[in-house]
Each structure stands twice: as structure tokens, then as C-alpha cells.
Enzyme design. Structure first.
Site, short mmCIF file in Angstrom:
data_model
loop_
_atom_site.label_atom_id
_atom_site.label_comp_id
_atom_site.label_asym_id
_atom_site.label_seq_id
_atom_site.Cartn_x
_atom_site.Cartn_y
_atom_site.Cartn_z
CB SER A 127 -0.98 0.04 1.17
OG SER A 127 -0.65 -0.83 2.19
CG HIS A 148 -3.47 -1.32 -2.99
ND1 HIS A 148 -4.04 -0.09 -2.74
CD2 HIS A 148 -3.13 -1.83 -1.79
CE1 HIS A 148 -4.03 0.12 -1.43
NE2 HIS A 148 -3.49 -0.91 -0.83
CD GLU A 160 -5.67 2.30 -5.32
OE1 GLU A 160 -6.24 3.38 -5.11
OE2 GLU A 160 -4.61 1.99 -4.72
CG ASN A 198 -4.08 4.18 1.14
OD1 ASN A 198 -5.16 4.27 1.73
ND2 ASN A 198 -3.39 3.06 1.09
P1 NAI Z 1 -0.38 -9.29 8.01
O1 NAI Z 1 0.61 -8.93 9.04
O2 NAI Z 1 -1.78 -9.63 8.40
O3 NAI Z 1 0.18 -10.54 7.15
C1 NAI Z 1 1.48 -10.61 6.65
C2 NAI Z 1 1.88 -12.07 6.59
O4 NAI Z 1 3.13 -12.19 5.91
C3 NAI Z 1 2.08 -12.71 7.97
O5 NAI Z 1 1.27 -13.85 8.02
C4 NAI Z 1 3.56 -13.07 8.02
O6 NAI Z 1 3.79 -14.30 8.68
C5 NAI Z 1 3.91 -13.17 6.56
N1 NAI Z 1 5.30 -12.87 6.24
C6 NAI Z 1 6.06 -11.85 6.70
N2 NAI Z 1 7.27 -11.87 6.12
C7 NAI Z 1 7.28 -12.94 5.29
C8 NAI Z 1 8.23 -13.47 4.41
N3 NAI Z 1 9.45 -12.94 4.28
N4 NAI Z 1 7.89 -14.54 3.68
C9 NAI Z 1 6.67 -15.10 3.80
N5 NAI Z 1 5.72 -14.64 4.63
C10 NAI Z 1 6.02 -13.56 5.35
O7 NAI Z 1 -0.36 -8.09 6.96
P2 NAI Z 1 -1.51 -7.61 5.95
O8 NAI Z 1 -2.33 -6.59 6.62
O9 NAI Z 1 -2.16 -8.79 5.35
O10 NAI Z 1 -0.64 -6.84 4.86
C11 NAI Z 1 0.11 -7.51 3.87
C12 NAI Z 1 0.45 -6.54 2.76
O11 NAI Z 1 -0.74 -5.98 2.24
C13 NAI Z 1 1.33 -5.36 3.17
O12 NAI Z 1 2.17 -5.04 2.11
C14 NAI Z 1 0.29 -4.27 3.42
O13 NAI Z 1 0.85 -2.98 3.27
C15 NAI Z 1 -0.70 -4.56 2.32
N6 NAI Z 1 -2.06 -4.08 2.52
C16 NAI Z 1 -2.67 -4.13 3.73
C17 NAI Z 1 -3.98 -3.68 3.89
C18 NAI Z 1 -4.66 -3.77 5.20
O14 NAI Z 1 -5.70 -3.07 5.39
N7 NAI Z 1 -4.21 -4.56 6.15
C19 NAI Z 1 -4.74 -3.13 2.76
C20 NAI Z 1 -4.04 -3.18 1.50
C21 NAI Z 1 -2.73 -3.60 1.42
#
Ligand code: NAI
Length: 395
Positions: A127, A148, A160, A198
């Protein structure tokens, strides 16, 4: 490789976003491999997605056999296991939704490239990072783009699509068509900070905070005005409490820094203090409001004149931001209005709203704010001034 209905999809990261994206793809007929660095996260995600699909069946959004087929199409793999990333080998599209850290994402993409075919499309759900910076670490950066989703991915219709300068037109077109086929509304955005939503939504929070900080009205009154007079589903304070101030402040700050400290995007010290104090909102029991047992909700001052002024001030800042995004070619006017109605549920597109209010009135209100404060924050977009001068409208 053609991206089509049966194409295998890889999802890396089984957190909030990755599990939701996997659910969408599996429900739409793709075999999906989900991998994560944490076995616990995978187990939780697998059961959450299964439960979500069962709920869709219960509510009649999906028929029983289709639900069972979707669950059967999902495979969950701990990437520290023996097959590592090898399980992604047959994927035509890999979507990354891991931690929001550039080096970690780059490292992952480099390793993914080692196992997938040369024409597998690589997408990031970032994001706030530059898609270009993620792509730059790849052997074949031309197959990398941003895709996105919004949270929760199975519910929110907007996606997006963000090619960076080097993404091939074919990769962008195929990915967009595929995601459209998932029943999503896609919009095309340039690889600029905050992409569309955003970036444009910042004043909803920022100007709300400013109105509060200056003592014009309290959070309950501002929220009431934005809901009841503005027609928004939630006011800025209840929404920030729901998102979490830690998350909302981090996004605001990253957009501010990415724009080389443009004062339009300046974060609020009040919000910083909530973060300092650990008052993140609902999830910690307190933010602007108190969610602990027995706490009562403060009553708004329901003064229609004050309410109207508050809504107009926040709204002209939002409209100005949307118009400035047109000027900077972040997206087409049509996609900008789609993005705010489908990505953040605004009651109307901001450009259409500007036309409806009268662009001359939007300009007059911004000019008055700029005169009053002498701050660059309130500068009207050059495109707004031009359109008023030429008597043009967006719709
Ligand atoms: P989250 O923290 O819920 O999930 C991330 C996951 O990635 C975790 O399960 C973790 O174990 C895993 N992980 C971390 N490093 C890793 C690696 N090197 N290899 C494999 N797995 C790994 O995070 P979330 O909220 O799902 O966000 C994920 C992405 O999506 C980020 O880039 C965030 O900016 C983006 N995003 C988040 C939104 C939100 O509202 N939470 C909305 C749109 C985009």
C-alpha cells in the site's frame, strides 16, 4: 503465459490480505497455493477462509458444491518446509502480501523468480512502497506490477492496478482483465505515493483532525456532521478508531514523507500522541472514544449550521485532492471517482461532487482558507483554478 480461469495462482503471506485474496481467487475457479513463513498463521488462515466460504454458502452467496470446490482448490504450505518456494513453480501469477518492508519484499521476489517460469506475472499488494523499487530487485522487472486490494479483500470491490514505468502493457492488460473476471472493479493508477485512494482520502482524516485541534468541534460532532449531513458511512474519528491509529498514522506519515513533506499531507500531533500513548482505538479499548465496558459515548452538538461548515471544509479539501490527482495524471477522472466510491465507500465520486457543489464555490472556500491561514496546505490545485476560469466541469 495467458492468465485465464484455470491459471494457478500463488499467494505469499497468509495474513489479513493474503488469505482474503486467496479466497477470492479460489472462489473464482483458480487452483491457489498459499505460502507463509509461519505455520501458525497458515493454520489459522486456512480455517478462517474455510469458515468464510461456509458462511457465503449459508447466506446463499455461493452454492454448496461451488463452496466445496473452492475449499478443495486451496493448498496451504509452510515455506520453511522441504518444498520451500518450489510449490509456486506452476503459477501464472504470484501475489505477494507479506510484511510492508522493501528489503523483505525484494528478497522474496528474487527467490520467487528462481522457481517460477519466465513469464509468470509477479504482483505486489503493497500500500505504500514504490512498485518500481520492488521491481528493481528482479531479473525480469517488466513482469512486476502492483495489484492493491482493500481490506477485507473478499468484500471490498476495488482493486488498484499499478504498473511501474517498465511493466509491459500486456502484463498490465492481462492482470487487469483477470481481476475484473473475479468480480472486482479495477482502476489504473500510476506508481505514485498512496496510489489513488490512500492519497485522495488523506484530508478526510487530516482536515477532520485539524477542525478538532482548533476547537471548532469535538469528535462526536464532526462524526455526526460527516454522517448525517455529508452522507458518509462513518465519520473520520470513528473510522480512525476502527482502522487503528497506529496503522492510520503510519500511512499518513509515509504519504507525507513520500511527497517530500508537502504540507497538504502533514500528520497531526494529536494523532501522534494517541499512538505515543498506545491508544490505538477499538483494538486497545480507547482512541478518540472509549470502548471499555461501561463507558458512555459523548453526545454530538447537533447544530446544522456548524455541521454544514465542517462538512464543507473537509469536503473541499477532498475534492481539491481528487482534482490535483487528475492534474498529476495519477488516474483518469472516471477511475478516481470509481476508486473513492468502491474503495472507501464515499457516497459520491469527489469530482462529480465538486461539479455538483460548483467548482467556483470549491475554489472560493479553499482560497478563503488559504487567505485565513496563509498555509500552502490549502492551496487550490492549478487544475481547479483552470477549470473555473474556463467554466469547465468534470461530468
Ligand atoms: P499481516 O501482518 O496480516 O500478514 C502478513 C503475513 O506475511 C504474515 O502472516 C507473516 O507471517 C507473513 N510474512 C512476513 N514476512 C514474510 C516473508 N518474508 N515470507 C513469507 N511470509 C512472510 O499483513 P496484511 O495486513 O495482510 O498486509 C500484507 C500486505 O498488504 C502489506 O504489504 C500491506 O501494506 C498490504 N495491505 C494491507 C492492507 C490492510 O488493510 N491490512 C490493505 C491493502 C494492502
Amino acid at each position: 503465459m495467458r492468465l485465464e480461469r484455470g491459471t494457478a495462482i500463488g499467494v505469499v503471506g497468509a495474513g489479513a490480505m493474503g488469505s482474503g485474496i486467496a479466497q477470492v481467487a479460489a472462489t473464482r475457479g483458480h487452483p491457489v497455493v498459499v505460502i507463509d513463513a509461519s505455520g501458525d498463521v497458515l493454520a489459522r488462515a486456512a480455517s478462517d477462509v474455510q469458515r468464510a466460504i461456509a458462511r457465503d454458502v449459508e447466506k446463499g452467496r455461493l452454492d454448496g458444491p461451488a463452496g466445496a470446490a473452492a475449499v478443495a482448490r486451496l493448498r496451504w504450505h509452510d515455506m520453511s518446509g522441504p518444498s520451500g518456494l518450489g510449490v509456486l513453480a506452476d503459477c501464472g501469477l504470484v501475489i505477494e502480501a507479506i510484511v510492508e518492508t522493501l528489503d523483505v519484499k525484494r528478497d522474496l521476489f528474487a527467490r520467487v523468480e528462481g522457481v517460477v517460469s519466465g513469464d509468470c506475472v509477479l504482483a505486489t499488494n503493497t500500500s505504500s512502497l514504490a512498485v518500481a523499487a520492488i521491481a528493481a530487485g528482479c531479473q525480469r522487472p517488466e513482469r512486476v506490477l502492483g495489484v492493491h486490494f482493500f481490506n477485507p479483500a473478499p468484500v471490498m470491490p476495488l482493486v488498484e492496478i499499478i504498473p511501474w514505468l517498465g511493466t509491459t502493457a500486456d502484463v498490465t492488460a492481462q492482470t487487469r482483465a483477470l481481476v475484473n473476471g473475479w468480480g472486482k472493479t479495477t482502476v489504473l493508477a500510476t506508481d505514485t505515493p498512496g496510489f489513488i485512494v490512500n492519497r485522495i482520502a488523506r484530508p478526510f482524516y487530516g482536515e477532520g483532525l485539524r477542525v478538532h485541534d482548533e476547537g471548532v468541534a469535538d469528535p462526536a460532532t464532526i462524526d455526526w456532521a460527516m454522517r448525517e449531513i455529508g452522507g458518509f458511512r462513518m465519520g473520520p474519528f470513528e473510522l480512525m478508531d476502527l482502522i487503528g491509529h497506529d496503522v492510520n498514522f503510519a500511512v499518513t506519515r509515509s504519504v507525507f514523507e513520500a511527497f517530500f513533506y508537502d504540507p497538504r499531507f502533514k500528520p497531526s500531533i494529536t494523532q501522534q500522541r494517541l499512538v505515543d500513548a498506545g491508544l490505538f482505538g477499538r483494538k486497545t479499548g480507547r482512541g478518540f472514544y472509549d470502548y471499555r465496558d461501561g463507558a458512555s459515548r459523548p453526545q454530538p452538538t447537533t447544530d446544522p449550521e456548524l455541521g454544514g461548515q465542517i462538512v464543507e471544509r473537509i469536503l473541499v479539501m477532498l475534492i481539491n485532492e481528487a482534482i490535483d490527482a487528475v492534474l498529476w495524471r495519477v488516474a483518469s477522472p472516471a477511475d478516481i471517482d470509481l476508486a473513492v466510491t468502491k474503495g472507501v465507500n464515499y457516497p459520491k465520486g469527489l469530482l462529480a461532487w465538486g461539479d455538483e457543489m460548483g467548482l467556483d464555490r470549491v475554489l472560493a472556500r479553499l482560497t478563503a482558507l488559504q487567505d485565513d491561514y496563509g498555509e500552502d496546505r490549502y492551496r487550490p490545485s492549478a487544475l481547479l483554478k483552470r477549470m473555473v476560469r474556463e467554466g469547465r466541469r468534470f461530468t
